[in-house]
Design a protein around this motif. Sequence first.
Motif, PDB file in Angstrom:
ATOM      1  N   VAL A 177      28.300  47.016  42.875  1.00  0.00           N
ATOM      2  CA  VAL A 177      28.929  45.962  43.416  1.00  0.00           C
ATOM      3  C   VAL A 177      30.542  45.930  42.630  1.00  0.00           C
ATOM      4  CG1 VAL A 177      29.500  43.012  42.556  1.00  0.00           C
ATOM      5  CG2 VAL A 177      27.225  44.212  42.863  1.00  0.00           C
ATOM      6  N   ALA A 178      31.253  45.810  43.842  1.00  0.00           N
ATOM      7  CA  ALA A 178      33.161  45.614  43.594  1.00  0.00           C
ATOM      8  C   ALA A 178      32.870  44.589  43.229  1.00  0.00           C
ATOM      9  CB  ALA A 178      33.557  46.340  44.424  1.00  0.00           C
ATOM     10  N   VAL A 179      34.134  43.678  42.200  1.00  0.00           N
ATOM     11  CA  VAL A 179      34.986  43.123  42.089  1.00  0.00           C
ATOM     12  C   VAL A 179      35.892  42.741  41.645  1.00  0.00           C
ATOM     13  CG1 VAL A 179      35.018  40.599  40.114  1.00  0.00           C
ATOM     14  CG2 VAL A 179      32.592  41.764  40.303  1.00  0.00           C
ATOM     15  N   PRO A 180      37.302  42.962  42.778  1.00  0.00           N
ATOM     16  CA  PRO A 180      38.312  42.988  42.498  1.00  0.00           C
ATOM     17  C   PRO A 180      39.355  41.763  41.771  1.00  0.00           C
ATOM     18  CG  PRO A 180      38.360  41.646  44.678  1.00  0.00           C
ATOM     19  CD  PRO A 180      36.771  42.194  43.881  1.00  0.00           C
ATOM     20  N   GLN A 181      40.088  43.152  40.633  1.00  0.00           N
ATOM     21  CA  GLN A 181      40.514  42.349  40.002  1.00  0.00           C
ATOM     22  C   GLN A 181      39.945  41.009  38.406  1.00  0.00           C
ATOM     23  OE1 GLN A 181      43.829  40.929  42.534  1.00  0.00           O
ATOM     24  NE2 GLN A 181      45.009  41.974  40.377  1.00  0.00           N
ATOM     25  N   PRO A 182      38.690  41.655  38.386  1.00  0.00           N
ATOM     26  CA  PRO A 182      37.418  40.708  37.389  1.00  0.00           C
ATOM     27  C   PRO A 182      38.427  40.553  36.473  1.00  0.00           C
ATOM     28  CG  PRO A 182      36.879  43.052  37.200  1.00  0.00           C
ATOM     29  CD  PRO A 182      38.288  43.188  37.982  1.00  0.00           C
ATOM     30  N   SER A 183      38.277  38.993  36.239  1.00  0.00           N
ATOM     31  CA  SER A 183      38.767  37.821  34.959  1.00  0.00           C
ATOM     32  C   SER A 183      38.044  37.585  34.404  1.00  0.00           C
ATOM     33  CB  SER A 183      40.022  36.827  35.618  1.00  0.00           C
ATOM     34  OG  SER A 183      39.499  36.653  36.577  1.00  0.00           O
ATOM     35  N   PHE A 220      24.300  36.261  37.179  1.00  0.00           N
ATOM     36  CA  PHE A 220      25.782  36.336  36.378  1.00  0.00           C
ATOM     37  C   PHE A 220      26.464  35.725  37.393  1.00  0.00           C
ATOM     38  CE2 PHE A 220      23.401  39.785  34.608  1.00  0.00           C
ATOM     39  CZ  PHE A 220      23.700  39.300  33.199  1.00  0.00           C
ATOM     40  N   TYR A 221      27.973  34.572  37.457  1.00  0.00           N
ATOM     41  CA  TYR A 221      28.706  34.337  38.413  1.00  0.00           C
ATOM     42  C   TYR A 221      29.721  35.556  37.720  1.00  0.00           C
ATOM     43  CZ  TYR A 221      25.768  30.102  39.281  1.00  0.00           C
ATOM     44  OH  TYR A 221      25.202  29.492  39.738  1.00  0.00           O
ATOM     45  N   THR A 222      30.438  35.742  38.421  1.00  0.00           N
ATOM     46  CA  THR A 222      32.130  36.392  38.266  1.00  0.00           C
ATOM     47  C   THR A 222      33.320  36.329  38.884  1.00  0.00           C
ATOM     48  OG1 THR A 222      31.820  38.097  40.592  1.00  0.00           O
ATOM     49  CG2 THR A 222      30.326  38.437  38.191  1.00  0.00           C
ATOM     50  N   VAL A 223      34.419  36.084  38.418  1.00  0.00           N
ATOM     51  CA  VAL A 223      35.944  35.185  38.891  1.00  0.00           C
ATOM     52  C   VAL A 223      36.362  36.400  39.021  1.00  0.00           C
ATOM     53  CG1 VAL A 223      37.408  34.195  38.060  1.00  0.00           C
ATOM     54  CG2 VAL A 223      35.055  33.373  37.517  1.00  0.00           C
ATOM     55  N   SER A 224      37.178  36.651  40.318  1.00  0.00           N
ATOM     56  CA  SER A 224      37.711  37.805  40.526  1.00  0.00           C
ATOM     57  C   SER A 224      38.990  36.852  40.521  1.00  0.00           C
ATOM     58  CB  SER A 224      37.709  38.517  41.752  1.00  0.00           C
ATOM     59  OG  SER A 224      39.115  38.532  42.395  1.00  0.00           O
ATOM     60  N   GLY A 228      40.994  35.413  43.978  1.00  0.00           N
ATOM     61  CA  GLY A 228      40.536  33.539  43.849  1.00  0.00           C
ATOM     62  C   GLY A 228      38.900  33.755  44.586  1.00  0.00           C
ATOM     63  N   THR A 229      38.459  34.519  44.060  1.00  0.00           N
ATOM     64  CA  THR A 229      36.574  34.511  44.734  1.00  0.00           C
ATOM     65  C   THR A 229      35.861  34.213  43.530  1.00  0.00           C
ATOM     66  OG1 THR A 229      36.204  36.763  44.338  1.00  0.00           O
ATOM     67  CG2 THR A 229      37.096  35.678  46.819  1.00  0.00           C
ATOM     68  N   ILE A 230      35.037  33.254  43.427  1.00  0.00           N
ATOM     69  CA  ILE A 230      33.641  33.404  42.386  1.00  0.00           C
ATOM     70  C   ILE A 230      32.437  33.299  43.051  1.00  0.00           C
ATOM     71  CG2 ILE A 230      33.095  31.799  40.951  1.00  0.00           C
ATOM     72  CD1 ILE A 230      35.517  31.618  40.753  1.00  0.00           C
ATOM     73  N   SER A 231      31.733  34.671  42.645  1.00  0.00           N
ATOM     74  CA  SER A 231      31.065  35.709  42.762  1.00  0.00           C
ATOM     75  C   SER A 231      29.385  35.147  42.331  1.00  0.00           C
ATOM     76  CB  SER A 231      30.950  37.265  43.717  1.00  0.00           C
ATOM     77  OG  SER A 231      32.239  37.119  44.782  1.00  0.00           O
ATOM     78  N   ARG A 232      28.115  34.586  42.764  1.00  0.00           N
ATOM     79  CA  ARG A 232      26.755  34.845  42.925  1.00  0.00           C
ATOM     80  C   ARG A 232      26.589  37.111  42.158  1.00  0.00           C
ATOM     81  NH1 ARG A 232      21.390  34.325  44.002  1.00  0.00           N
ATOM     82  NH2 ARG A 232      20.354  33.516  42.685  1.00  0.00           N
ATOM     83  N   VAL A 233      26.594  36.834  41.423  1.00  0.00           N
ATOM     84  CA  VAL A 233      25.656  38.812  41.524  1.00  0.00           C
ATOM     85  C   VAL A 233      24.015  37.755  40.925  1.00  0.00           C
ATOM     86  CG1 VAL A 233      25.987  40.796  40.540  1.00  0.00           C
ATOM     87  CG2 VAL A 233      27.820  39.319  41.257  1.00  0.00           C
ATOM     88  N   HIS A 234      22.999  39.171  41.540  1.00  0.00           N
ATOM     89  CA  HIS A 234      22.034  38.757  40.962  1.00  0.00           C
ATOM     90  C   HIS A 234      20.870  40.605  41.173  1.00  0.00           C
ATOM     91  CE1 HIS A 234      21.153  37.799  45.618  1.00  0.00           C
ATOM     92  NE2 HIS A 234      20.505  38.682  45.163  1.00  0.00           N
ATOM     93  N   ARG A 235      19.956  40.382  40.602  1.00  0.00           N
ATOM     94  CA  ARG A 235      18.897  41.079  40.790  1.00  0.00           C
ATOM     95  C   ARG A 235      18.338  41.329  41.256  1.00  0.00           C
ATOM     96  NH1 ARG A 235      18.781  46.185  37.820  1.00  0.00           N
ATOM     97  NH2 ARG A 235      19.403  46.196  36.891  1.00  0.00           N
ATOM     98  N   ASP A 236      18.510  42.345  42.470  1.00  0.00           N
ATOM     99  CA  ASP A 236      17.410  42.415  43.631  1.00  0.00           C
ATOM    100  C   ASP A 236      16.650  44.247  43.512  1.00  0.00           C
ATOM    101  OD1 ASP A 236      15.777  41.534  45.453  1.00  0.00           O
ATOM    102  OD2 ASP A 236      17.546  42.466  47.631  1.00  0.00           O
ATOM    103  N   GLY A 237      15.432  43.595  43.029  1.00  0.00           N
ATOM    104  CA  GLY A 237      14.481  45.053  42.539  1.00  0.00           C
ATOM    105  C   GLY A 237      15.890  46.232  41.680  1.00  0.00           C
ATOM    106  N   SER A 238      15.744  47.306  42.292  1.00  0.00           N
ATOM    107  CA  SER A 238      16.120  47.839  41.042  1.00  0.00           C
ATOM    108  C   SER A 238      18.175  48.287  41.537  1.00  0.00           C
ATOM    109  CB  SER A 238      15.422  49.175  40.861  1.00  0.00           C
ATOM    110  OG  SER A 238      15.975  50.208  42.729  1.00  0.00           O
ATOM    111  N   SER A 239      18.329  46.688  42.918  1.00  0.00           N
ATOM    112  CA  SER A 239      19.463  47.118  42.948  1.00  0.00           C
ATOM    113  C   SER A 239      20.468  45.598  42.247  1.00  0.00           C
ATOM    114  CB  SER A 239      19.466  47.500  43.876  1.00  0.00           C
ATOM    115  OG  SER A 239      19.770  46.632  44.751  1.00  0.00           O
ATOM    116  N   TRP A 240      20.974  45.150  42.450  1.00  0.00           N
ATOM    117  CA  TRP A 240      22.360  44.282  42.439  1.00  0.00           C
ATOM    118  C   TRP A 240      23.163  44.303  43.882  1.00  0.00           C
ATOM    119  CZ3 TRP A 240      22.326  41.785  38.362  1.00  0.00           C
ATOM    120  CH2 TRP A 240      21.953  42.418  37.336  1.00  0.00           C
TER     121      TRP A 240
END
Length: 124
Positions: A30-36, A46-50, A53-65
């Motif tokens: 999973v790439a998060v450009p300029q994570p803050s 998890f929720y990530t903030v870039s 200006g993007t807020i993303s939902r990151v979740h585990r799906d089996g063995s990958s993200w």
Amino acid sequence: MGYDNRPITTTCQGPNIPPAYAVVDAFEGVAVPQPSDVTQVGDGLFYTVSQVGTISRVHRDGSSWKSKVMLDLSAKLAPEHLEGGALSITLSPDFATSGFVYVSYTGKSPTSLFRLVVSRFKVE
């Protein structure tokens, strides 16, 4: 003798100390450009903030993200300036029932370079 004229010593060396930590990918693939910011919502969620200006939902799906943008604030951001942009996210104390999150970012301002904004959003 002076600093520039002292003899070179090859036998006197400091100890070989391994680094105190190792840098690893938190969300492999999973790439998060300029994570803050990142906040844990639940087990494997998890929720990530870039900063862009993007807020993303990151979740585990089996063995990958997996990652999906859930909020795009890029149109509301002030022009790019140093450490500005989307900055942080926090869950409302009653997040489990309300679904509210608070996001801080540097927004456009008619009177200055930017203004600090804290907005509330509902996560579905």
